[in-house]
Design a protein around this motif. Structure first.
Motif, PDB file in Angstrom:
ATOM      1  N   LEU A 122       0.750  -0.906  -0.265  1.00 57.45           N
ATOM      2  CA  LEU A 122       0.253   0.009  -0.362  1.00 57.45           C
ATOM      3  C   LEU A 122       0.604   1.342  -0.151  1.00 57.45           C
ATOM      4  CD1 LEU A 122      -3.268   0.537  -0.356  1.00 57.45           C
ATOM      5  CD2 LEU A 122      -3.397   0.786   2.021  1.00 57.45           C
ATOM      6  N   PRO A 123       1.813   1.852   0.362  1.00 54.01           N
ATOM      7  CA  PRO A 123       2.712   2.205   0.953  1.00 54.01           C
ATOM      8  C   PRO A 123       3.237   3.050   0.006  1.00 54.01           C
ATOM      9  CG  PRO A 123       3.049   1.507   3.118  1.00 54.01           C
ATOM     10  CD  PRO A 123       2.079   0.753   2.150  1.00 54.01           C
ATOM     11  N   MET A 124       4.036   1.486  -0.898  1.00 55.09           N
ATOM     12  CA  MET A 124       4.813   1.606  -2.346  1.00 55.09           C
ATOM     13  C   MET A 124       3.898   1.940  -3.062  1.00 55.09           C
ATOM     14  SD  MET A 124       6.771  -1.995  -1.751  1.00 55.09           S
ATOM     15  CE  MET A 124       7.113  -1.853  -3.756  1.00 55.09           C
TER      16      MET A 124
ATOM     17  N   GLY B 299      11.214  -4.433   4.728  1.00 54.70           N
ATOM     18  CA  GLY B 299      10.255  -4.131   5.283  1.00 54.70           C
ATOM     19  C   GLY B 299      10.093  -2.398   5.803  1.00 54.70           C
ATOM     20  N   ASN B 300      10.484  -1.686   5.364  1.00 48.38           N
ATOM     21  CA  ASN B 300       9.634  -0.022   5.331  1.00 48.38           C
ATOM     22  C   ASN B 300       9.582   0.565   4.364  1.00 48.38           C
ATOM     23  OD1 ASN B 300       9.694   2.254   6.430  1.00 48.38           O
ATOM     24  ND2 ASN B 300      12.199   2.568   6.851  1.00 48.38           N
ATOM     25  N   SER B 301       8.591  -0.098   3.928  1.00 47.17           N
ATOM     26  CA  SER B 301       7.944   1.249   2.179  1.00 47.17           C
ATOM     27  C   SER B 301       7.318   2.640   2.685  1.00 47.17           C
ATOM     28  CB  SER B 301       6.940   0.295   1.685  1.00 47.17           C
ATOM     29  OG  SER B 301       5.647  -0.378   2.647  1.00 47.17           O
ATOM     30  N   LYS B 302       7.233   3.106   4.088  1.00 43.91           N
ATOM     31  CA  LYS B 302       6.477   4.238   4.384  1.00 43.91           C
ATOM     32  C   LYS B 302       7.748   5.171   4.394  1.00 43.91           C
ATOM     33  CE  LYS B 302       3.593   2.218   8.207  1.00 43.91           C
ATOM     34  NZ  LYS B 302       3.139   2.065   9.480  1.00 43.91           N
ATOM     35  N   THR B 303       8.129   4.814   4.836  1.00 40.18           N
ATOM     36  CA  THR B 303       9.432   6.038   4.666  1.00 40.18           C
ATOM     37  C   THR B 303       9.875   6.964   2.723  1.00 40.18           C
ATOM     38  OG1 THR B 303      11.047   5.605   6.477  1.00 40.18           O
ATOM     39  CG2 THR B 303      12.363   6.918   4.679  1.00 40.18           C
ATOM     40  N   PRO B 304       9.934   5.516   1.658  1.00 35.91           N
ATOM     41  CA  PRO B 304      10.175   6.125   0.475  1.00 35.91           C
ATOM     42  C   PRO B 304       8.564   6.640  -0.143  1.00 35.91           C
ATOM     43  CG  PRO B 304      10.636   3.992   0.489  1.00 35.91           C
ATOM     44  CD  PRO B 304      10.456   4.205   1.813  1.00 35.91           C
ATOM     45  N   LEU B 305       7.338   6.536   0.746  1.00 32.11           N
ATOM     46  CA  LEU B 305       6.103   6.992   0.706  1.00 32.11           C
ATOM     47  C   LEU B 305       6.549   8.665   0.895  1.00 32.11           C
ATOM     48  CD1 LEU B 305       3.115   7.026  -0.197  1.00 32.11           C
ATOM     49  CD2 LEU B 305       2.230   6.182   2.302  1.00 32.11           C
TER      50      LEU B 305
END
Length: 478
Positions: free
Chosen positions: A20-22, A160-166
């Motif tokens: 989802l964040p991706m 496993g951190n797709s929020k920071t790129p978002l």
């Protein structure tokens, strides 16, 4: 939002909430790219929009090379993370950054020297050639920053951190739009203003992203120390006659570059670059077909391809999520869990495809009109409308292709994966060139779902064999 663990939580939920964040991040990336085109089309004119379109397919190839390289690095990083080899994981991150930033500098220099020849070779209309060349040259100057930005996003996803790129994409997107309005709409810098806005926004985000990554990697040092302490408490247990994972981690703690890791990354990166850039390479190779129909048709085609790029975002993000899911679970030795994740991903992409089809079928006319100024040639509107109304029904094909490729890529099973993507590219280019004289410009987009479908079928047959589950790019004795 709860953080789901890909190794232990429900496969469907962990995939969805990781993807989802991706999806949101890539939508923002496509959003400001689309707004870029809208601002240029409205403030500068149809020819300027066509010039951006003539450059877009080439610039996207370079960005997709960066994303593919990042995925190659992320597969290795994810497998080390799944296996608990944190120091080796850090070395893989440093190796990726050093290697692919070097590649970006080489590509940037290449682009500056050959941009004019490439555009002429693509039969770019004479009336937009100068603007297209100006846009490209500014773009190539900033290519190392754009490359690093995308590589870092892939590394965060691997962790496993797709929020920071978002968050960084949202920041970059909003900054790009503000600068577009200021430089293009306010100061009247035209094409140059649009290119500078893109390079500056992503460049600043790349620097911020790098700083955050260095801080994040420090946290894994504590986890490694805790792991080593636990290993020390179990010294009475008989060890196998190889270096343990923690011993190897201590030995390699200061390593910033590992040639062996780079070789494994390249094995995945090259087919990943092909898979990620297949749409863009196809667009680039058939650009000369579209250019032959004139700048008005090119403007409509540009608008259509921008919307297509937005629509494939959830499909590509789902495939990338499946890749990370596969890599982590194979690293942990759990191939059965990968199969459950794949079935959940099928449901995801089918749902996305239904929503996309409904939106484009109902609103394609209004969407295309938003790109073009009043008084634009009818051919521009007709081309854009025809493109979207046709392609709306076929996004499920690229969704299934993306997640199936994701399993093969995440496992390091790259031979059939590469072949499938080459077949995809071959179909699109062959049909576009051979049938355009008979079907007109429509041949360019009629070939698209045919290529996607063939790619999916080849990859799916490989998935059914189960041979991908026997592959793994790292070894515990490393």
């Amino acid at each position: 939002m709860k953080k789901y663990n890909m190794l232990t939580d429900s496969p469907g939920r962990s995939l969805f909430f990781f993807a989802l964040p991706m999806i949101f991040g890539n939508l923002f990336q496509q959003f400001y790219s689309t707004v870029d085109s809208i601002i240029v089309g409205q403030f500068v004119g149809e020819d300027a929009l066509a010039a951006v379109g003539a450059s877009y397919s080439l610039t996207t190839v370079f960005i997709m090379i960066a994303i593919g390289g990042g995925i190659g690095a992320s597969v290795i990083t994810s497998q080390y993370l799944g296996a608990g080899l944190y120091k080796r994981m850090k070395t893989s991150v440093y190796t990726a950054l050093i290697s692919f930033v070097t590649v970006s500098i080489i590509l940037g220099v290449f682009g500056l020297f050959f941009s004019s020849k490439i555009l002429v070779g693509l039969n770019t209309p004479e009336n937009i050639l100068a603007d297209a060349m100006l846009y490209l040259n500014i773009y190539f100057v900033g290519l190392p920053f754009l490359f690093m930005y995308n590589i870092l996003s892939s590394i965060f996803n691997a962790l496993g951190n797709s929020k920071t790129p978002l968050y960084l994409l949202i920041f970059s997107s909003l900054l790009n739009i503000v600068m577009d309005l200021l430089l293009v709409g306010g100061f009247g810098f035209g094409i140059a203003g649009a290119a500078v806005a893109t390079v500056f926004a992503q460049g600043l985000s790349a620097v911020i992203s790098f700083c955050i990554l260095m801080y994040t990697l420090r946290g894994y040092a504590g986890q490694e120390e805790h792991k080593e302490q636990k290993e020390g408490e179990r010294q009475q247990v008989k060890e196998v006659a190889v270096l343990t994972a923690s011993e190897h981690g201590m030995e390699k703690e200061k390593s910033l570059f590992d040639v062996g890791m780079l070789g494994n990354m390249i094995k995945v990166a090259i087919p990943s670059m092909l898979q990620q850039s297949i749409v863009s390479i196809g667009m680039l190779l058939v650009q000369s077909v579209v250019n032959g129909f004139g700048s008005s048709v090119l403007a409509g085609y540009t608008a259509g391809t921008r919307i297509e790029s937005v629509c494939i975002v959830p499909m590509i993000a789902s495939g990338n999520a499946v890749s990370t899911f596969t890599a982590q679970n194979l690293g942990a030795g759990n191939s059965e869990r990968v199969k459950k994740g794949y079935l959940a991903a099928v449901k995801m992409v089918v749902g996305f495809a239904v929503v996309i089809c409904l939106v484009l079928t109902l609103f394609h006319g209004a969407i295309i009109r938003s790109f073009l100024e009043r008084g634009s040639e009818p051919a521009a509107f007709e081309t854009g409308n025809a493109y979207l109304s046709f392609i709306a029904f076929f996004f499920v094909c690229i969704g299934l292709k993306a997640i199936t490729d994701g399993v093969l890529r995440g496992s390091g099973d790259v031979v059939i994966f590469t072949l499938a993507n080459l077949v995809n590219l071959g179909i699109r280019v062959t049909i576009a060139f051979s049938m355009a004289p008979h079907w007109g410009v429509q041949a360019v987009w009629i070939a698209v779902p045919m290529g996607w479908s063939a790619n999916f079928l080849i990859s799916f047959v490989r998935y059914l064999t189960g041979k991908w589950s026997k592959k793994k790019l790292i070894k515990m004795e490393e």
